[in-house]
Write an enzyme that holds these catalytic residues in place. Structure first.
Site, PDB file in Angstrom:
ATOM      1  N   ASN A   1      42.231  30.070  54.150  1.00 24.17           N
ATOM      2  CA  ASN A   1      42.340  28.834  53.355  1.00 24.17           C
ATOM      3  C   ASN A   1      43.228  27.842  54.078  1.00 24.17           C
ATOM      4  O   ASN A   1      43.720  28.126  55.177  1.00 24.17           O
ATOM      5  CB  ASN A   1      42.856  29.148  51.948  1.00 24.17           C
ATOM      6  CG  ASN A   1      44.229  29.797  51.992  1.00 24.17           C
ATOM      7  OD1 ASN A   1      45.191  29.193  52.457  1.00 24.17           O
ATOM      8  ND2 ASN A   1      44.313  31.048  51.556  1.00 24.17           N
TER       9      ASN A   1
ATOM     10  N   ASP B   1      41.887  35.896  47.271  1.00 27.76           N
ATOM     11  CA  ASP B   1      41.577  36.745  46.117  1.00 27.76           C
ATOM     12  C   ASP B   1      40.576  37.845  46.479  1.00 27.76           C
ATOM     13  O   ASP B   1      40.504  38.864  45.813  1.00 27.76           O
ATOM     14  CB  ASP B   1      41.016  35.898  44.975  1.00 27.76           C
ATOM     15  CG  ASP B   1      42.113  35.077  44.315  1.00 27.76           C
ATOM     16  OD1 ASP B   1      43.230  35.607  44.155  1.00 27.76           O
ATOM     17  OD2 ASP B   1      41.873  33.902  43.983  1.00 27.76           O
TER      18      ASP B   1
ATOM     19  N   LYS C   1      30.881  42.404  66.498  1.00 23.94           N
ATOM     20  CA  LYS C   1      30.584  41.025  66.122  1.00 23.94           C
ATOM     21  C   LYS C   1      29.242  40.981  65.401  1.00 23.94           C
ATOM     22  O   LYS C   1      28.252  41.537  65.898  1.00 23.94           O
ATOM     23  CB  LYS C   1      30.528  40.176  67.398  1.00 23.94           C
ATOM     24  CG  LYS C   1      30.369  38.710  67.132  1.00 23.94           C
ATOM     25  CD  LYS C   1      30.378  37.920  68.432  1.00 23.94           C
ATOM     26  CE  LYS C   1      29.988  36.482  68.161  1.00 23.94           C
ATOM     27  NZ  LYS C   1      29.568  35.786  69.346  1.00 23.94           N
TER      28      LYS C   1
ATOM     29  N   PHE D   1      53.424  30.447  42.362  1.00 22.11           N
ATOM     30  CA  PHE D   1      52.844  29.116  42.469  1.00 22.11           C
ATOM     31  C   PHE D   1      51.456  29.166  41.832  1.00 22.11           C
ATOM     32  O   PHE D   1      50.908  30.251  41.609  1.00 22.11           O
ATOM     33  CB  PHE D   1      52.710  28.695  43.938  1.00 22.11           C
ATOM     34  CG  PHE D   1      53.952  28.028  44.486  1.00 22.11           C
ATOM     35  CD1 PHE D   1      55.117  28.736  44.664  1.00 22.11           C
ATOM     36  CD2 PHE D   1      53.939  26.677  44.813  1.00 22.11           C
ATOM     37  CE1 PHE D   1      56.257  28.135  45.160  1.00 22.11           C
ATOM     38  CE2 PHE D   1      55.063  26.050  45.310  1.00 22.11           C
ATOM     39  CZ  PHE D   1      56.224  26.775  45.485  1.00 22.11           C
TER      40      PHE D   1
ATOM     41  N   LYS E   1      48.988  31.631  33.851  1.00 24.30           N
ATOM     42  CA  LYS E   1      49.356  32.462  35.007  1.00 24.30           C
ATOM     43  C   LYS E   1      50.761  33.020  34.845  1.00 24.30           C
ATOM     44  O   LYS E   1      51.014  34.183  35.176  1.00 24.30           O
ATOM     45  CB  LYS E   1      49.263  31.647  36.308  1.00 24.30           C
ATOM     46  CG  LYS E   1      47.850  31.622  36.843  1.00 24.30           C
ATOM     47  CD  LYS E   1      47.687  30.985  38.199  1.00 24.30           C
ATOM     48  CE  LYS E   1      46.184  31.012  38.525  1.00 24.30           C
ATOM     49  NZ  LYS E   1      45.764  30.118  39.574  1.00 24.30           N
TER      50      LYS E   1
ATOM     51  N   LYS F   1      50.878  37.005  34.806  1.00 22.86           N
ATOM     52  CA  LYS F   1      51.408  37.630  36.018  1.00 22.86           C
ATOM     53  C   LYS F   1      52.862  38.035  35.874  1.00 22.86           C
ATOM     54  O   LYS F   1      53.492  38.470  36.837  1.00 22.86           O
ATOM     55  CB  LYS F   1      51.235  36.680  37.206  1.00 22.86           C
ATOM     56  CG  LYS F   1      49.762  36.328  37.486  1.00 22.86           C
ATOM     57  CD  LYS F   1      49.573  35.759  38.869  1.00 22.86           C
ATOM     58  CE  LYS F   1      48.142  35.327  39.116  1.00 22.86           C
ATOM     59  NZ  LYS F   1      47.729  35.496  40.514  1.00 22.86           N
TER      60      LYS F   1
END
Ligand code: PMT
Length: 402
Positions: A209, A278, A287, A321, A335, A339
């Site tokens: 990301n 996730d 490959k 976060f 959250k 969490k």
């Protein structure tokens, strides 16, 4: 004597509270601080340079153009100081700082100064509440300038409300925390995560990301500067490790989980700024060969590291976060609850100036009891300090929801 041997520039602007600069300078000198005073012309109407010169044993400067041997006055002073304390700070000096104006020695040195600046406003209550002054304070805070709110009470002008220079003890304590050493996080063991994770597809490719690590690195740097013992578990980033921080590099979410678990037992505080994938791919050795037909990848869920820590939190403070693109506050509160976090720092990553890779952020603090506190745009460094202030508050409240 945390401040002994440190070098502080004391800027005195022209308000009635300028006379209190003598007490501030005297307290710092008693603690072994080397203090050099810069006064505006107006400040000299309220207190003489001779008074401050006698207290600090250094000549007081106020004029840009006094002939002198040696280098350029404002550049030399800016290089010399480790911190710049402006007390009292009038609406005028705050306005000049926010606009980048340097038209006397004090404002010019501030412009040339690239270390911490602590601003202590003192002025008439209506001036202090003026939206222009408040906007200037917000703009400077967002750039990383530190402010101490003025005290409330009867002011010299006869009006009541906020505008009094903060007490000397509070100013000195704040300076101690800013200059670090055994600062206000001294003795705390902090585990911080930063950056992305990389999940391999095969031996040469991965999915990841856009996290640059800037947010988590800013928290680690600020925590170390404030005296914490910091372990930073970092995904692959292009940043230099902050001074005084132990960095553990990992690639995948599973590696991050293992590294975090190794350090969790001994830590008092966790801040999870990392953007953990996730899902991971059922990786193939070698490959993957190009073909004419569509390629299907099977993703399997990664462990939710934050939730795992939340289940075992005990008396630790746990801060996560949330990177969201919609329903920021609702999802962040969810959250925090799901969490087991004491606080979620939520950012809408679609907003300009917020989220991935930029040097600033726009965050909302969200708590498991449903409270949310929106913050203005500020540098990631300034946000890091706000988060660390929360660590202290949460520890005082005895964070324990595990
Ligand atoms: O690195 P920068 O370029 O400076 O960008 C900063 C940032 C956008 C990455 C940062 O501000 C941020 O939002 N970090 C959290 C990103 C994220 O993974 O958000 P989330 O809503 O998917 O996860 C919520 C929390 O759970 C996070 O604390 C995350 O670390 C944690 N998590 C998520 C998934 C997972 N498998 N394990 C986790 O521990």
């Amino acid at each position: 004597m945390i401040l002994a041997g440190r070098r502080v520039i004391l800027g005195v602007a022209g308000g009635i509270a300028a006379y209190k600069a003598a007490e501030i300078a005297g307290t710092l000198v008693k603690q072994g601080v080397e203090v050099r005073v810069i006064m505006t012309r107006a400040a000299q109407e309220f207190i003489t340079p001779l008074t401050l010169q006698t207290i600090t044993s250094h000549e007081v400067a106020s004029d840009m153009f006094t002939p002198r041997s040696g280098g350029v006055a404002h550049i030399e002073a800016a290089r010399w100081g480790e911190a710049f304390l402006i007390a009292p700070a009038t609406a005028n000096i705050i306005g000049k700082m926010a606009a980048g104006i340097g038209d006397d020695l004090l404002s010019t040195i501030v412009l040339a100064f690239d270390r911490p600046v602590l601003v202590c406003p003192a002025m008439n209550v209506t001036m202090y509440k003026n939206p222009v002054v408040q906007r200037n304070i917000q703009a400077l805070s967002a750039l990383g300038y530190y402010f101490i709110e003025p005290g409330s009470g009867r002011l010299a002008c006869g009006e009541e409300g906020p505008g009094r220079l903060a007490p000397t003890a509070e100013i000195v304590a704040r300076l101690e925390s800013i200059l670090g050493g055994s600062g206000d996080l001294g003795g705390l063991k902090m585990l911080i995560t930063a950056g992305p994770t990389r999940e391999p597809l095969d031996s040469v490719r991965y999915i990841s990301n856009r996290s640059s690590g800037k947010m988590g690195y800013a928290v680690a740097k600020a925590a170390a500067e404030r005296g914490a013992d910091v372990v930073l578990v970092s995904g692959p980033v292009a940043l230099s490790p902050p001074d005084g921080v132990n960095v553990v590099f990992v690639e995948t979410a599973q590696e991050m989980h293992l590294a975090v678990n190794r350090h969790f037992e001994w830590c008092d505080v966790v801040v999870k700024a990392a953007a953990v994938a996730d899902y991971r791919v059922q990786a193939q050795p070698g490959k993957i060969k190009k073909g004419a037909t569509p390629l299907t990848l099977t993703l399997e869920p990664n462990p939710d590291i934050l939730r795992d820590l939340g289940e075992r939190k005990g008396r630790r403070v746990i801060i996560g976060f949330a990177a969201e693109t919609e329903q920021l506050e609702t999802r962040a509160v969810e959250k925090a609850r799901n969490k087991g976090a004491d606080l979620i720092v939520a950012n809408d990553v679609t907003r300009p100036g917020a989220g991935f890779d930029v040097d600033t952020n726009i965050a909302v603090f969200a708590y498991p009891d449903g409270r949310t506190v929106p913050l203005p745009l500020m540098t990631k460094s300034a946000l890091a300090h706000r988060i660390l202030d929360q660590v202290l508050d949460l520890r005082e409240d005895g964070a324990d929801n595990g």
